[in-house]
Scaffold this motif. Structure first.
Motif, PDB file in Angstrom:
ATOM      1  N   ASN A 210       0.851  -1.191   0.000  1.00 19.72           N
ATOM      2  CA  ASN A 210       0.000   0.000   0.000  1.00 19.72           C
ATOM      3  C   ASN A 210       0.885   1.239   0.000  1.00 19.72           C
ATOM      4  N   SER A 211       1.170   1.747  -1.196  1.00 22.03           N
ATOM      5  CA  SER A 211       2.107   2.865  -1.327  1.00 22.03           C
ATOM      6  C   SER A 211       1.568   4.160  -0.737  1.00 22.03           C
ATOM      7  N   LEU A 212       0.266   4.256  -0.477  1.00 29.97           N
ATOM      8  CA  LEU A 212      -0.283   5.462   0.146  1.00 29.97           C
ATOM      9  C   LEU A 212       0.203   5.641   1.583  1.00 29.97           C
ATOM     10  N   ASP A 215       2.669   8.350   1.540  1.00 33.74           N
ATOM     11  CA  ASP A 215       2.233   9.639   1.010  1.00 33.74           C
ATOM     12  C   ASP A 215       2.055  10.628   2.151  1.00 33.74           C
ATOM     13  N   THR A 225      -4.034  -3.979  -0.457  1.00 34.17           N
ATOM     14  CA  THR A 225      -3.952  -4.018  -1.914  1.00 34.17           C
ATOM     15  C   THR A 225      -4.356  -5.396  -2.417  1.00 34.17           C
ATOM     16  N   LEU A 235      -7.409  -1.530  -4.432  1.00 33.08           N
ATOM     17  CA  LEU A 235      -6.912  -0.965  -3.180  1.00 33.08           C
ATOM     18  C   LEU A 235      -8.073  -0.507  -2.317  1.00 33.08           C
ATOM     19  N   SER A 237      -8.370   1.714   1.008  1.00 33.06           N
ATOM     20  CA  SER A 237      -7.529   2.615   1.802  1.00 33.06           C
ATOM     21  C   SER A 237      -8.384   3.363   2.813  1.00 33.06           C
ATOM     22  N   GLU A 256      -0.430  -0.400 -10.633  1.00 36.11           N
ATOM     23  CA  GLU A 256      -0.176  -0.024  -9.243  1.00 36.11           C
ATOM     24  C   GLU A 256      -0.308   1.473  -9.055  1.00 36.11           C
ATOM     25  N   ASP A 257       0.269   2.239  -9.979  1.00 39.42           N
ATOM     26  CA  ASP A 257       0.171   3.697  -9.876  1.00 39.42           C
ATOM     27  C   ASP A 257      -1.272   4.159  -9.983  1.00 39.42           C
ATOM     28  N   LYS A 260      -3.278   3.785  -6.795  1.00 35.86           N
ATOM     29  CA  LYS A 260      -2.866   4.800  -5.826  1.00 35.86           C
ATOM     30  C   LYS A 260      -3.457   6.159  -6.192  1.00 35.86           C
ATOM     31  N   LYS A 264      -6.322   8.235  -4.117  1.00 35.67           N
ATOM     32  CA  LYS A 264      -5.983   9.555  -3.581  1.00 35.67           C
ATOM     33  C   LYS A 264      -6.986  10.609  -4.045  1.00 35.67           C
TER      34      LYS A 264
END
Length: 384
Positions: A210-212, A215, A225, A235, A237, A256-257, A260, A264
């Motif tokens: 979870n790249s968030l 952030d 994810t 995802l 979140s 993936e991008d 995210k 967002k």
């Protein structure tokens, strides 16, 4: 049914200037299905195809962890339990899936397996936990579906504990938001694991996908994810800002991008243009009503739990409420018994309603007081 006069809930003591609040439409997303929900109120701020059944991929592991948490809370298992890894749970059985790299016949604690499930998204950890709790993955899937039904996840069906594509294994964006809300509310201690950014097991360090979580513009502390060829990139979140928690679900994005970026967009929109207000606190009195045949003449009515509403930002001073007592009240009354409704309005439109209940027990009065009440009631009805 008697409707009483509306009463104004004063939610802002000082208005320094007249500001026209504008709420734009939610952003359009590149996803097969999505939803944005306020955690406190359950209000849906934005959605599209939120009830379309879709493959959940590793979002499945949210329910796996929910069941594990329920078993821990019930005392059926302990974090210190040592689980012997079966051949079914062997990491080599998941060549195209994320895993925590457990090895067959080795013993691993439930605590480590839970971290491997949540942080490393281990399909192997999922199976090991499922077998430890239910004896087999099939039996565990039945537990998953029982919990889903109890939570109101009406369009969800689980076949396995890990989320790899299987016939009949499906969920929806709305159901995933319901599950995320339950995870946070019911098992906050286990939910803390979802914000951890890395986990090392067997000398292998793995990072949360979870790249968030990295952030800095959002205070994201979960959730999960998922990705398979059939599901696309998914995802769930959740983030908190100024006391407001939002849950966003995007399913079926292209990368993936993308998952995210689209997540967002939803979270930023929700925080910017909406707010959570709490007009009524727990045990808050709204009204007193005549109760016939009781030890006391007046019953205290209101809400037993905190009331949360989601409204457009900048409009809290315009919030109004009406209340309705559905019938004449007769003793006995039980604390928590629903006797009416409270309707919340904003700019002339109903935005929410909550049950109005008795805040305390009202027992029947003695035979003499009941007789006097019966006479009074007869005269009251005669001349009304």
């Amino acid at each position: 049914m008697t409707r009483f006069a509306a009463f104004l809930l004063i939610l802002s003591l000082t208005i320094t200037a007249r500001v026209v609040a504008i709420t734009p439409a939610p952003p359009a997303l590149g996803a097969d299905g999505y939803i944005l929900m306020d955690y406190q109120s359950g209000h849906v701020i934005a959605e599209n195809n939120a009830d379309n059944p879709l493959p959940p991929a590793s979002l499945t592991k949210m329910m796996t962890s929910y069941v594990v948490s329920a078993e821990l809370a019930a005392g059926n298992i302990q974090l210190t339990d040592m689980v012997t890894v079966s051949e079914n749970a062997w990491a080599k059985n998941f060549p195209e899936s994320s895993k925590m790299f457990i090895e067959v016949n080795k013993q691993v604690s439930v605590e480590d397996l839970l971290k491997g499930l949540i942080i490393s998204s281990g399909g192997d950890a999922s199976v090991a936990l499922a077998e430890h709790i239910a004896g087999s993955e099939d039996a565990f899937a039945q537990l998953m579906n029982m919990h889903a039904q109890k939570l109101g996840m009406t369009n969800t069906h689980f076949v396995n504990a890990h989320g790899l594509t299987a016939d009949g294994h499906q969920t929806t964006a709305r159901d995933m938001a319901i599950l995320a809300r339950a995870l946070i509310k019911d098992y906050p201690q286990e939910y803390e694991l979802y914000k951890l950014k890395e986990f090392t097991y067997n000398n292998i360090r793995q990072y949360n996908r979870n790249s968030l979580l990295w952030d800095r513009s959002l205070e994201v502390d979960g959730v999960k994810t998922g990705h398979t060829e059939a599901a696309g990139y998914c995802l769930v979140s959740s983030a908190v800002k100024d006391g407001m928690r939002l849950i966003a679900v995007v399913m079926g994005t292209s990368s993936e991008d993308a998952r995210k970026i689209e997540s967002k967009k939803l979270l930023t929109y929700g925080f910017r243009f909406f707010e959570t207000v709490s007009p009524l606190t727990a045990n808050s009195q709204v009204h007193q009503a005549r109760v016939w045949g009781g030890e006391v003449e007046q019953a205290t009515l209101g809400v037993l739990e905190q009331t949360y509403l989601t409204i457009p930002r900048g409009k809290r001073q315009q919030l109004k409420a009406n209340y309705v007592v559905e019938n004449e009240l007769e003793a006995p009354l039980a604390k928590g018994q629903v006797v009416g409704q409270i309707f919340f309005e904003l700019e002339g439109e109903e935005v929410a309603k909550v049950p109005m209940v008795a805040l305390e027990d009202v027992a029947e009065g003695g035979w003499f007081s009941r007789m006097i009440d019966a006479i009074s009631r007869w005269f009251s009805e005669l001349f009304s």
